[in-house]
Structures are given as C-alpha cells and as structure tokens.
Write a protein that holds these residues in place. Sequence first.
Motif, PDB file in Angstrom:
ATOM      1  N   ALA A 627       0.832  -1.213   0.000  1.00  0.00           N
ATOM      2  CA  ALA A 627       0.000   0.000   0.000  1.00  0.00           C
ATOM      3  C   ALA A 627       0.863   1.258   0.000  1.00  0.00           C
ATOM      4  N   THR A 628       2.043   1.170   0.612  1.00  0.00           N
ATOM      5  CA  THR A 628       2.911   2.353   0.685  1.00  0.00           C
ATOM      6  C   THR A 628       3.442   2.765  -0.694  1.00  0.00           C
ATOM      7  N   ASP A 629       3.295   1.884  -1.698  1.00  0.00           N
ATOM      8  CA  ASP A 629       3.761   2.232  -3.049  1.00  0.00           C
ATOM      9  C   ASP A 629       2.826   3.212  -3.743  1.00  0.00           C
ATOM     10  N   PHE A 630       1.626   3.406  -3.207  1.00  0.00           N
ATOM     11  CA  PHE A 630       0.610   4.137  -3.965  1.00  0.00           C
ATOM     12  C   PHE A 630       0.018   5.301  -3.172  1.00  0.00           C
ATOM     13  N   ASP A 631      -0.437   6.310  -3.945  1.00  0.00           N
ATOM     14  CA  ASP A 631      -1.166   7.417  -3.323  1.00  0.00           C
ATOM     15  C   ASP A 631      -2.669   7.171  -3.394  1.00  0.00           C
ATOM     16  N   ALA A 632      -3.077   6.291  -4.287  1.00  0.00           N
ATOM     17  CA  ALA A 632      -4.491   5.920  -4.391  1.00  0.00           C
ATOM     18  C   ALA A 632      -4.542   4.529  -5.013  1.00  0.00           C
ATOM     19  N   ILE A 633      -5.651   3.853  -4.744  1.00  0.00           N
ATOM     20  CA  ILE A 633      -5.768   2.474  -5.252  1.00  0.00           C
ATOM     21  C   ILE A 633      -7.078   2.311  -6.004  1.00  0.00           C
ATOM     22  N   VAL A 634      -6.994   1.685  -7.151  1.00  0.00           N
ATOM     23  CA  VAL A 634      -8.196   1.312  -7.880  1.00  0.00           C
ATOM     24  C   VAL A 634      -8.256  -0.216  -7.885  1.00  0.00           C
ATOM     25  N   VAL A 635      -9.324  -0.754  -7.310  1.00  0.00           N
ATOM     26  CA  VAL A 635      -9.513  -2.203  -7.375  1.00  0.00           C
ATOM     27  C   VAL A 635     -10.344  -2.433  -8.629  1.00  0.00           C
ATOM     28  N   ALA A 636      -9.687  -2.987  -9.658  1.00  0.00           N
ATOM     29  CA  ALA A 636     -10.304  -3.003 -10.975  1.00  0.00           C
ATOM     30  C   ALA A 636     -11.180  -4.230 -11.184  1.00  0.00           C
ATOM     31  N   ALA A 637     -12.048  -4.050 -12.145  1.00  0.00           N
ATOM     32  CA  ALA A 637     -12.920  -5.149 -12.534  1.00  0.00           C
ATOM     33  C   ALA A 637     -12.060  -6.358 -12.882  1.00  0.00           C
ATOM     34  N   GLY A 638     -12.528  -7.512 -12.552  1.00  0.00           N
ATOM     35  CA  GLY A 638     -11.787  -8.717 -12.918  1.00  0.00           C
ATOM     36  C   GLY A 638     -10.929  -9.236 -11.795  1.00  0.00           C
ATOM     37  N   SER A 639     -10.728  -8.415 -10.772  1.00  0.00           N
ATOM     38  CA  SER A 639      -9.832  -8.854  -9.692  1.00  0.00           C
ATOM     39  C   SER A 639     -10.603  -9.413  -8.513  1.00  0.00           C
TER      40      SER A 639
END
Length: 731
Positions: A627-639
């Motif tokens: 999580a520390t790699d990102f400023d925001a997260i998108v949990v995308a379709a298909g996952s």
Amino acid sequence: MAGLRSFLVLFASLGALSAAQCPYGHTSARSESETLEKREAPPPTGEHFIDQFVVNDTNVYLTSDVGGPMEDQNSLVAGDRGPTLLEDFIFRQKITHFDHERVPERAVHARGAGAHGVFESYGDFSNITAASFLSKAGKKTPTFTRFSTVAGSRGSADTARDVHGFATRFYTDEGNFDLVGNNIPVFFIQDAILFPDLIHSVKPQQDREIPQAATAHDSAWDFFSQQPSCLHTLFWAMAGHGIVRSFRHMDGFGVHTYRFVTDDGKTKLVKFHWKTLIGKASVVWEEAQALAGKNADFHRQDLWEAIESGHGPEWEFGVQIMEEDDALKFGFDLMDPTKIVPEELVPVTKLGKMTLNRNPTNYFAETEQVMFQPGHIVRGVDFSEDPLLQGRIFSYLDTQLNRNGGPNFEQLPINRPVVPIHNNNRDGAGQMLVHANNAPYSPNTLNNGSPKQATQAEGRGFFTAPNRSVSGKLQRAVRSTFEKDYWSQPRLIFNSLVEQEQQFLINAIRFETSHIKSATVKTNVVKQLNKISNKIAKQVAEALGMTAPAPDSQFYHDKVTKGISTLGTPLLKLAGLNIGVLTSTKSIDAATVSTLKSAFKADGVNVKVVGESLANGIDLTYSAADATDFDAIVVAAGSSKLFDDPITQASSLYPAGRPNTIVLDAYRYGKPIAFVGNAKAAQQSIQIPSGPGVYSDLKGRFVSNSTYGGMNNRTREKRDAQAEDNSVDLA
Ligand code: HDD
C-alpha cells in the motif's frame, strides 16, 4: 478514458561553464575591468556548470591515481603461495583510497537528498534589494537544494518524524547565496548557545544509542518541557509537517528575520518563504512507520523519480517585508526565531520560482560535499541580530572544517561559485588552484594593488547595512525584548488545523510521550501542554494514566491563521503521484494496461498495475506490491476473485490474503480507494465501509461518496459539488 482522467481532478481536490570559463579564471586570463564589472549568470540552458567536472569512463583503460594504465584485479604476491608485497603500489593505492572513502557525516541533518535547479526572478526588485539574482524579470540563476531530516544518522529512514531541512544555494553572478532553512517556520530555541543541549537531548540515548531518528524518548521530552521555547516548533513537527508525503509536498522557510539592502543602503527586515506549487501533503503516522521498514529511501526516491520523469518540483520564493521600525510592533521581537509573523499581518510578496530539474551525477560529490552556510550571503542580503542566526554563522564553517579537514572545501565543484575567485587566501590541504600573484596581501604595489577592495560604491562589493547599530552593556541573559509567552503561538497552530489533524497531533504526542519512563518528565510535559490547551493536556494525560489537570488558561485564545493546515489544503498538482490498479493477470491484457497508463500520463501520474505475475504488461506482483507504493488504489474489474477468500482463492503466486492486505493498509493510511465494476464485491468481502475517500461503482460510473481521508468540511463541500462532473468509467 477521458473519464478516468477526471478521477484525478477529483483526487486533486482531495486532498556551466565551459572550460574557458573556469570559475576561478585560471584557464583564461581576465582583464581587471572584466572582473570588476557586473557579471552575467552562466547560461541557464546548455551545459551545466557541474558538467566540466563530470568524469566520463566510457571506453577507456583503467589507470592508477597518477594516470598510468594498469590492471587491479590481483595483488602482487611472492611466488605461487607467498604473501603480498609492500611494493604493490597498485594494491596500496586502491585499499588506502577505500579506507578513506568516508568523511564525518553532518552532526545534524545527516540524512538528505539533493538536486540541481534553476531560479527565475519574477521581476526587478532593486527597490528592495541589491541582490543581482533578483534584478530582472526572467533572470535565471542555477541552484542546488538539499532536503534532510535532522536527528537521524546518514543511514536512517526518510520517514522519521522530524523537522525537515530545506537548504538552497543560489549560484548568483555575484557569488553564492545559501538559504539554509527548514520546512517549519520557527525553531526550538532562541539562542545558538543552546543548540548542543537541544541536539544532545534529541539524539539517541548516550549509553545504547537508541532510539535512532526519533524524539520518542525521555531526554528529548525532558528538554522540550524544561525549555518551553521548543513547544512551537514541536507542534509543527507533531502535526503533518513532521511526516511529509515527500520533499516536493512541503513549504520551506528561512526562519530568521534577515535584511534586504538596496544599492543606496536602505534596509527592510524580511522573512523568506518557499511555497510548494504541488501543494502540501503528509502521510499518516502508521504509514510513516511502515515505510521506515519497507522503503527507508522513500523521499529520496520520490525526488529522484519526479525529476527523472520531467515533473521536477517547483516552489515560489517570497518574502514577508517589514520596516526596521516594526521590529517590536507585532507583540514580539522579530529577532526571536520562535515566532511566526502571521500572513494575515504581513503577506508574502512573491519574488520568483525555483524548479528542480537535474538529479546529481554523483551523490557523494554533490549532495554529501555541498557545504551550505548561513554565512554565504551576497550583496543585497544582510544578517539580523537574531542570536540564533549569529551563532549559526560561526557553527557551519567550523563543522565543515571538521568534515573536510581543511579550508579549501569551497573549491569543490559543488561549492565553488560560478564567478571567478580573487583573494589572498592561500595554501592549505587540498589547494586546487595555482595562484600566480606574488603579492598575496593588501595593500600592495607589486601587483598594482590587485585584487582591489570592492565596496558599496565601487566594484559592487558586499556591504553591511549602514542602518545597523548597537549600544548597551555586555550581558549574558535572555534578551529583555524576547517575549516570555511560549504558548500562544503553538495554540494558534493547533487552532488552525482541521479537526482530524488536531487529533493526529494529539495522537503523535501520545505516541511520543508513552515512551517516556520518567514520571517527572511526563508530569512536566502535561503541565506545558495544559498552558496551550486543556483538551490536549487531558487527552495526553489520559493515555499516560495520569490525572487530567485543571485548565491553565492564561494563554488560551481562539485565533487562527492560514498556511498551517496540510489536510485542509487541496493538492494543486498530481504530478509524480502513484496510482495502483489491482487486477488479475488473467483478466487483463497488455493493451488495456498500456491504455490505462497513457490516460494518466498528461497529469504526470504514474499507474502501476498489480497482478499475480508479471505477464501481460503487469508492473508489480502482489508479493512485491505494498500500500505504501501508492497514493491511491483502484480495485479493478476482474480482480474480485482475488479478494473473495484469502485462504481458498489465494493464488500460489502470492502469500494468502495479500491483495486484501494492500487494500486494507491503503484504507488505514487514508488513501483514496475506488472499487470498479464487479470489484464492488471485493469491497464487501473485505468489509471496507463506504465513507470518506472510498469510491464505489454506481451504474458503471464512479461517484465520490465522500472525500479523501482527512479532508476538512470546507473542501469536502466543494468536492462533493464537483462529484457529478468527475465521474469515471473504468469498468
Ligand atoms: Fe543547522 C546543518 C537548518 C540552527 C548547526 N542546519 C543544517 C542543515 C539545515 C539546517 C537545513 C543541513 C544543510 C545541508 O543540507 O547540508 N539549522 C537549520 C535551521 C536552524 C538551524 C533552519 C534554525 C533556524 N544549526 C542551527 C544552530 C546551529 C546549527 C543554532 C549551531 C549553533 N546545522 C548546524 C551544523 C550543521 C547544520 C552542525 C550540520 C552540518 C552542517 O551544519 O554543515 O553546523
């Protein structure tokens, strides 16, 4: 994909000289009149002044330090099984040099990262200063800036909670001007003689050298609570300013009051400011702690990557300008470095802009060897009587003599000015120049009196402001004009934070003080806090298991000022931020990954796509991502399957539950999270409640159902109003 970009808008609202021009003028003889004239800055484009010193090792033979080609992979030994010979100069030279590779690290601010840049003046400011780098609109001056933490050693983690150094050198056409400041506008103490006491108290405990880069221990809080002048700086550090998102996301301050001096000797008192053009941002403490283990180079890497990607950080440079007669007008002495002048009283006049645009070629040669000094000033800038500044003028030169073993470090490539040096300083270890003048003294007749004395009127010499005068008896005491109120301004800072930040600040003090063992120190801390706010004192006392004190209201007030809050200020740009798209390698193809990335490119946002394996253009595996790699997260379709059941659905390619952990950590760290398409099911299975900063998919479109974690109400209203226009079609 245009809709995808608009997600970013929403997110934003959340929160050289050539060899012939050698600086020392020793390769080309300059006429006297040439050196006495006002000189133009080196060209801002084309060759950088540092390039003349860069060593190119391409397609060459290895040589000894004295130039002979040789091989250095085997030492010279006697016979098949014999010892190494003393004669082996190649061995001795290589090992001796290695043995001497380290110089003493900085006594403070040892951990840092630096970059070259360019400063551009917004105008001709000769009405307030004779400083040549501010004499013309569009005038460009090369710079080098080093950011740092204070307490930790050179190998400590970037995200330690600390004051951050912000030191900039302007290589002006009239010599080097260093502004050696911090990201906090005030300092702990009022007199430089207390600096060793302050630093000894915050550095690790003497017997076991624990804790590293942390003030969460007895001696630090013993000093803070005995020396209440510390409280103001401490409050800034305990708020987000101590744990910044990156060096790019912080402001900078000269801290002291300085003077601007015009050509005819008129003076103004000034306070220097750097205002980030990306916007201020900080991380939350839980993430700072995780980063300290997971990526100790987080800030260094961020700065490097931002510059490499062409999104070099920018700051506007400005001054608060005050009259000499105003020194005591604001209710405190402007020579007191523990006080801010609120911008409502004296606004910041913007003078120019600095852009960092070039990473160092060699960390040691540039970032480690840059020797900033508050004493490096130029015509048009002068000191003030601030006793902290006065002491610093001595200390930096002194410590740098220790680090460099002699006085010639100003000749190192990163330290030498871009104008010629002519004076009668001679010799010493590491002298790099060959002085031809046989009359190295003034006055002389043997060299026609040269180098000549440059004065205010002739040769554009540096001059001390003619208005400065002192009188009175010698004394060793706190200045009578120094305010004895150390509590009103920390309260002003606290009042000016948004609610969530206030709680973060209290939590930070709770964290730090919970590590204190001494009952006396704990009691003293709570007493001091109670002079600022009973609410803070009560909450801290509660965590320490102490009885809450009765309000000590002498310094309580409800005033607020601007420029303090981080969470309450929207980001201005997104460049260099990272979005993680969590997906499944099986359900995404390389073309989609590439389209995703280019959709964000115009805003300078990096997209990293995470999957089970690196097939199909995926950037990171679930094993490597955090999580520390990102400023925001998108949990995308298909996952969504990856989230269903951490045990049964987990791929053998990553540890059980890893995708869930990334999303949950991102949530805990206050990062915006979006669930797209059928990933909505993932939101339910890992039980992340809808709320501030959590976006869910409605009819195939994103709509903000609240704000970035930690946003304040004022910006929240504005953002929610924008939500309809900021819909995203990702599914
Ligand atoms: Fe300092 C380094 C900033 C007070 C003594 N200081 C140093 C650096 C920064 C500051 C940014 C690192 C520069 C770099 O990147 O190389 N210091 C400040 C500010 C202060 C301040 C903003 C108060 C307004 N400092 C201060 C005092 C003293 C020092 C009062 C001593 C009396 N500071 C030093 C030093 C350092 C230093 C020990 C360590 C390495 C160096 O100077 O070159 O001399």
